[in-house]
Design a protein around this motif. Structure first.
Motif, mmCIF file in Angstrom:
data_model
loop_
_atom_site.group_PDB
_atom_site.id
_atom_site.type_symbol
_atom_site.label_atom_id
_atom_site.label_comp_id
_atom_site.label_asym_id
_atom_site.label_seq_id
_atom_site.Cartn_x
_atom_site.Cartn_y
_atom_site.Cartn_z
ATOM 1 N N SER A 188 -8.538 -49.757 26.817
ATOM 2 C CA SER A 188 -7.114 -49.564 27.131
ATOM 3 C C SER A 188 -7.009 -48.869 28.481
ATOM 4 O O SER A 188 -7.975 -48.287 28.976
ATOM 5 N N SER A 189 -5.822 -48.949 29.064
ATOM 6 C CA SER A 189 -5.541 -48.307 30.356
ATOM 7 C C SER A 189 -6.572 -48.677 31.414
ATOM 8 O O SER A 189 -7.045 -47.825 32.166
ATOM 9 N N VAL A 190 -6.943 -49.960 31.460
ATOM 10 C CA VAL A 190 -7.912 -50.421 32.455
ATOM 11 C C VAL A 190 -7.172 -50.666 33.765
ATOM 12 O O VAL A 190 -6.380 -51.597 33.881
ATOM 13 N N LYS A 191 -7.415 -49.813 34.754
ATOM 14 C CA LYS A 191 -6.688 -49.868 36.019
ATOM 15 C C LYS A 191 -7.654 -50.044 37.182
ATOM 16 O O LYS A 191 -8.659 -49.340 37.272
ATOM 17 N N CYS A 208 -12.049 -47.859 39.515
ATOM 18 C CA CYS A 208 -11.656 -48.392 38.208
ATOM 19 C C CYS A 208 -11.598 -47.228 37.220
ATOM 20 O O CYS A 208 -12.518 -46.394 37.190
ATOM 21 N N ASP A 209 -10.543 -47.175 36.428
ATOM 22 C CA ASP A 209 -10.398 -46.164 35.384
ATOM 23 C C ASP A 209 -10.063 -46.870 34.079
ATOM 24 O O ASP A 209 -9.274 -47.834 34.063
ATOM 25 N N PHE A 210 -10.633 -46.390 32.961
ATOM 26 C CA PHE A 210 -10.324 -46.996 31.674
ATOM 27 C C PHE A 210 -10.624 -46.024 30.537
ATOM 28 O O PHE A 210 -11.325 -45.015 30.703
ATOM 29 N N SER A 256 -13.999 -42.857 34.701
ATOM 30 C CA SER A 256 -13.590 -43.250 36.053
ATOM 31 C C SER A 256 -14.828 -43.701 36.816
ATOM 32 O O SER A 256 -15.937 -43.187 36.597
ATOM 33 N N TYR A 553 -3.533 -52.744 39.883
ATOM 34 C CA TYR A 553 -3.076 -53.496 38.723
ATOM 35 C C TYR A 553 -3.876 -53.093 37.491
ATOM 36 O O TYR A 553 -4.947 -52.478 37.583
ATOM 37 N N ASN A 554 -3.318 -53.402 36.327
ATOM 38 C CA ASN A 554 -4.033 -53.129 35.091
ATOM 39 C C ASN A 554 -4.430 -54.448 34.446
ATOM 40 O O ASN A 554 -3.872 -55.503 34.752
ATOM 41 N N ASN A 556 -4.605 -54.941 30.978
ATOM 42 C CA ASN A 556 -4.398 -54.760 29.547
ATOM 43 C C ASN A 556 -3.670 -55.931 28.888
ATOM 44 O O ASN A 556 -3.876 -56.211 27.725
ATOM 45 N N LYS A 562 0.199 -57.472 40.079
ATOM 46 C CA LYS A 562 -0.398 -56.635 41.108
ATOM 47 C C LYS A 562 0.684 -55.950 41.929
ATOM 48 O O LYS A 562 1.608 -56.605 42.411
#
Length: 568
Positions: A188-191, A208-210, A256, A553-554, A556, A562
């Motif tokens: 979730s919250s894959v940015k 990238c953060d997730f 992260s 962009y994410n 999810n 974008k």
């Protein structure tokens, strides 16, 4: 599988780069250093000299005339017998300078033909102390030899037999740990944030953060610099390395990561002085030393640089070279660093139906003039003392770094082991003195003024300095590139629905594009690339063309939206 997925390597960081291989049997063309590299591209070569190695469906490639120039991994010099056994087992020794810990080894054999070693032994050592001795019987061309061992620096692998008779051992890669894939219902919250500076005044690290809610009971370590590959609808979106990981529950982590560019902040480059040095070769030397895969656009292969690079990070050195040749470096949509020039031609137009929110517009102060410094380095100054044992001490293999470039080094009561214009490794005895001559640095400012200004326009001069690969040979070209970039004083932020980022979609009904049209509309959504010049349709400003310098962009949902920043 559609949707987001992240491939994770629970591996010992830097182990692949550090372990040096030797083997008792190999083909003449094999380069053992390939085992130290990431993301190699292996072709499926037809090989009629071995059983079950040639298929007749045209899926294989002809074996190359110069196999030393391609990636093959290890091919043994001998084949197994009719039972697949080697008359003399093949022994691979891996030795490192430092100690590592991992939960096992992942061995990748010939995955195209599913031919692999089915009987092997692995011994782990710390120096000459045997830590673990385990037999394995792989049942697949990619096999995880699970065995947690801590603080080892030598591995000996003995390959006894193959699953197919009359075949060579083909070992493509060794990973010091285990690779797994996390899928959409665990993520979730894959940015993703991907940015570019069009003139390479800086090289931005993509991130990238997730959040992970793992379904597995595996106790993942999530160490710094472990690799990740981020996919959406089975298309690669980014490659990254873990920066920080915080465990928030039994199976929950917040992670992260950044790309290769971020890794380069911790890697030192010793610099140098260059005259008409081929830029592609220089980049290749630097990135090969960093064990980083890369790809250079063909249009840049003849570019040269003249000037100086001080001691700096690899990221800073790459920035200086890219700036000097009018190129950018980025990792978006790739598992390697891509170096290429940007194009200014509009490659696709985005209609209003594909824009989620109305664009926002921002103007910056108009630039009135660009000033850029060009440099010249000449020999011819008196000797400078660079090291004195009476002040700095004695010893073996001492690294001396210079604050300015020097040439014609000379040492008294000591030995120069190796040196460059920025450094020397020396053995220093009592009364040792190291001297050298300093380069004379000439600097000249050239400029270009913006003619499209009024008498009331506030002066706004952009000064570009300390780019010491700007010389008489490339200064005019780079000045023009900088001018073209800085006179763009408009920035637009727009959220673009790019579907599945390149998947063909069909829409029906009324669609506006300039003037109204009706009926069936077939719309192809091309992937919007970072650095691409696109046109967007707006209500009251007409069509606006600009260069995409940032996209966030994410991953999810099913549709990628974008948020792009464009300059124009």
């Amino acid at each position: 599988m559609n949707g987001v997925s992240i491939v994770y390597g629970d591996i010992a960081p830097n182990a692949k780069e550090d372990f040096v291989a030797s083997v008792t049997s190999k083909a003449d063309f094999v380069r053992l250093s390939q085992l130290q590299k990431n993301n190699l591209d292996f072709k499926n070569y037809a090989n009629p000299c071995e059983l079950y190695q040639t298929v007749l469906d045209s899926s294989q490639e002809i074996f190359p005339e110069n196999p030393k120039n391609v990636d093959t991994g290890i091919w043994s010099g001998t084949t197994g017998d009719r039972n697949g056994s080697f008359s003399t087992p093949i022994v691979l020794t891996l030795q490192s300078r430092g100690q590592y810990s991992s939960i096992g080894l992942t061995l990748t054999f010939d995955t195209d033909n599913n031919i692999f070693c089915n009987n092997l032994n692995i011994k782990w050592y710390r120096d000459n102390i045997l830590l673990s001795d385990v037999d394995f019987s792989p049942d697949n061309a990619k096999y995880f030899c699970e065995n947690t061992v801590e603080y080892y620096n030598k591995i000996i692998i003995t390959f006894n037999s193959m699953n197919m008779p009359y075949n060579r051992l083909k070992l493509r890669t060794i990973d010091y740990g285990y690779g797994t894939t996390f899928y959409g219902d665990e993520l979730s919250s894959v940015k993703l944030l991907q940015e570019i500076n069009p003139i390479s005044e800086s090289i931005v690290s993509n991130t990238c953060d997730f959040v992970l809610n793992s379904k597995s009971n595996i106790n993942y370590t999530f160490q710094s610099t472990q690799p990740l590959l981020i996919f959406f609808d089975e298309r690669l979106k980014a490659s990254a390395f873990i920066d920080k990981a915080k465990r928030t529950g039994k199976r929950n982590w917040t992670i992260s990561a950044y790309d290769y560019i971020g890794l380069f902040d911790d890697m030192k480059y010793m610099g140098g002085m260059f005259t008409d040095k081929n830029a592609a070769e220089l980049i290749g030397d630097i990135l090969t030393e960093a064990k980083a895969p890369y790809e250079i656009d063909e249009s840049l292969l003849t570019e040269t640089v003249t000037g100086y690079i001080p001691i700096c990070t690899i990221r800073q050195a790459l920035q200086m070279i890219c700036f000097a040749i009018g190129a950018v470096a980025n990792t978006a949509y790739s598992d390697k660093i891509k170096i290429f020039p940007l194009q200014n031609e509009v490659t696709q137009s985005i209609i209003k139906n594909n824009i989620r929110r109305y664009p926002s517009f921002e103007n910056t102060d108009k630039v009135t003039e660009i000033q850029i410094s060009k440099y010249r380095y000449d020999r011819g100054t008196p000797d400078q003392t660079l090291y004195e044992a009476s002040k700095d001490g004695t010893g073996k293999n001492i690294r001396v770094e210079f604050s300015e470039p020097h040439f014609d080094l000379f040492i008294k009561n000591g030995k120069i082991i190796s040196s460059g214009v920025n450094y020397a490794y020396i053995d220093a005895n009592e009364d040792c003195i190291l001297t050298g001559q300093k380069y004379y640095v000439g600097k000249k400012i050239i400029s270009k003024k913006n003619p499209n200004i009024t008498a009331t326009t506030k002066e706004n001069i952009v000064v570009i300095d300390n780019q010491t690969l700007i010389s008489e040979k490339n200064a005019d070209k780079i000045l023009e590139l900088c001018y073209e970039y800085y006179i763009k004083n408009h920035k637009t932020t727009v959220s673009i629905d790019s579907g599945h980022d390149g998947v063909r979609r069909i829409r029906y009904g009324e669609v506006k594009y300039g003037t109204e049209r009706y009926g069936e509309i077939i719309q192809t959504d091309e992937r919007i690339e970072l650095g691409e010049t696109i046109s967007i349709e707006t209500d009251y400003m007409g069509d606006i063309a600009g260069q995409v310098t940032r996209q966030a962009y994410n991953l999810n949902g099913n549709i990628i939206v974008k948020e792009c920043e464009m300059i124009w």
